[in-house]
Design a protein around this motif. Sequence first.
Motif, mmCIF file in Angstrom:
data_model
loop_
_atom_site.group_PDB
_atom_site.id
_atom_site.type_symbol
_atom_site.label_atom_id
_atom_site.label_comp_id
_atom_site.label_asym_id
_atom_site.label_seq_id
_atom_site.Cartn_x
_atom_site.Cartn_y
_atom_site.Cartn_z
ATOM 1 N N GLY A 14 -12.300 1.368 -2.672
ATOM 2 C CA GLY A 14 -11.200 1.062 -1.773
ATOM 3 C C GLY A 14 -11.689 0.441 -0.482
ATOM 4 N N ILE B 79 0.840 -1.202 0.000
ATOM 5 C CA ILE B 79 0.000 0.000 0.000
ATOM 6 C C ILE B 79 0.873 1.248 0.000
ATOM 7 C CG2 ILE B 79 -1.702 1.336 1.310
ATOM 8 C CD1 ILE B 79 -2.893 -1.265 2.274
ATOM 9 N N LEU C 158 -14.631 5.887 -5.918
ATOM 10 C CA LEU C 158 -13.301 5.291 -5.760
ATOM 11 C C LEU C 158 -13.002 4.998 -4.292
ATOM 12 C CD1 LEU C 158 -11.336 7.451 -8.336
ATOM 13 C CD2 LEU C 158 -11.487 4.955 -8.377
ATOM 14 N N MET C 159 -13.417 5.895 -3.415
ATOM 15 C CA MET C 159 -13.243 5.649 -1.983
ATOM 16 C C MET C 159 -14.059 4.434 -1.548
ATOM 17 S SD MET C 159 -13.346 9.448 -0.288
ATOM 18 C CE MET C 159 -12.140 10.700 -0.706
ATOM 19 N N ARG D 23 1.064 4.016 -2.922
ATOM 20 C CA ARG D 23 0.851 5.413 -2.564
ATOM 21 C C ARG D 23 2.038 6.265 -2.999
ATOM 22 N NH1 ARG D 23 0.097 4.706 2.458
ATOM 23 N NH2 ARG D 23 -2.184 4.586 2.443
ATOM 24 N N GLY E 59 -9.916 5.390 0.439
ATOM 25 C CA GLY E 59 -11.013 4.532 0.884
ATOM 26 C C GLY E 59 -10.508 3.279 1.569
ATOM 27 N N LEU E 60 -9.454 2.692 1.015
ATOM 28 C CA LEU E 60 -8.841 1.521 1.636
ATOM 29 C C LEU E 60 -8.267 1.874 3.002
ATOM 30 C CD1 LEU E 60 -7.890 -1.434 1.467
ATOM 31 C CD2 LEU E 60 -5.861 -0.613 0.217
ATOM 32 N N PHE F 233 -12.586 -3.151 -1.197
ATOM 33 C CA PHE F 233 -11.386 -3.978 -1.309
ATOM 34 C C PHE F 233 -10.847 -4.333 0.067
ATOM 35 C CE2 PHE F 233 -11.522 -3.712 -5.682
ATOM 36 C CZ PHE F 233 -10.393 -4.213 -6.307
ATOM 37 N N SER G 152 -7.395 8.287 -4.538
ATOM 38 C CA SER G 152 -8.759 8.244 -4.007
ATOM 39 C C SER G 152 -9.126 6.834 -3.572
ATOM 40 C CB SER G 152 -9.747 8.746 -5.064
ATOM 41 O OG SER G 152 -9.445 10.076 -5.446
ATOM 42 N N PHE G 153 -8.736 5.853 -4.376
ATOM 43 C CA PHE G 153 -8.964 4.453 -4.029
ATOM 44 C C PHE G 153 -8.236 4.099 -2.737
ATOM 45 C CE2 PHE G 153 -7.082 0.192 -4.158
ATOM 46 C CZ PHE G 153 -8.227 -0.603 -4.173
ATOM 47 N N LEU G 154 -6.980 4.507 -2.628
ATOM 48 C CA LEU G 154 -6.186 4.200 -1.438
ATOM 49 C C LEU G 154 -6.750 4.886 -0.198
ATOM 50 C CD1 LEU G 154 -2.516 4.386 -2.777
ATOM 51 C CD2 LEU G 154 -3.831 2.345 -2.198
#
Length: 344
Positions: free
Chosen positions: A162, A13, A158-159, A17, A69-70, A165, A65-67
């Motif tokens: 994440g 991660i 996207l969040m 990032r 949310g993760l 996921f 943005s995905f990260l």
Amino acid sequence: MKPIIKKDRINVIDLIRGFALIGLPFVNVLAFWSSNINLSGTQEDILVQRFLYIFVEGRFYTIFSFLFGLGIWIFLSRAKEKNDRPYALFIRRMLILGIAGGIHQVINPGEALLIYAILGLPVVFFDKFPKHINLILGIAGVITGSFFGAKLLMTLPLMMLGLAFGQYRVIESYIKKRKTWMIVAVLSFVATIISVAFLWQKAPVDGLVSNMDGVELTEAQVSSNRDFYDFADLSFTFTPFFSVFYVSFLVLLEPLARKLLSPLNSFGRMAFTNYIGQSVILVIIAMFIPTGTVVSYITATITCVLVVIAQIIISAFWLRYFKYGPLEWLWRCGTYEKWLSIRK
């Protein structure tokens, strides 16, 4: 109440990032140096501009943005395990991020932190939703946002993607699922190659010429600019292919080159500090650019490369002696309402 630190981090991660952070200054510099940056008239400059709009613009913001949310799922999961007040902690965390983002807006209008802090609050409620619902909503939202070419419209989906996921624990089991990631990487690579070939042909030959003070654009330049804006919107619709390929490739590469990629990992661990730092550095440089001076895309790109390299080196050195980056440390202290040790 002691926050979890490096031993519990998922290295891939931080790597992803860090990679995403590399791309941000190449886009943000266009805003910071908007009164100076322009095509120099050379074919090389046009090609650099085209490269940025095909391979960079929107691709790294999507990953970030995905990260984010993760990261929400990781933070809440760990807080719950320690019997803390996870949602109270999270709200405080977002408030601090929002304040930092609001201050950052002064030098970087439209920056991401304030948007993330605002959208992070509703996203947290989806943590109680079934994971398949979050996955479906996230994918549907990303497809819709891509179709309409709206970056901000994609942020919340996207969040949520994440978050989903995280709920499915996809990243945690990435080493065991290498075959699946390989399939994703191959398919997204093929889609990316086809997208690049298509977009490269669609890109206007003369590129995008900025309208600078005292210089009037010709009719041909105005027409080329109009075509370029259409091209930029079209390019954004292909963003998911690029972002998925970048992420899946890094997931496959990380176990094979972990030591070699450790500086980029450190860069990602200090993403908050480095993101703000990029803005500060580029704004300071802009102060020394004489009014009316044209800065080519090549010069701006080289400058951004040097800034990123310097930050990667400093981040790796800093984390030899400290647990967190400076802003990451302050963010943690504010979240947990106590002064935490920063030295190793």
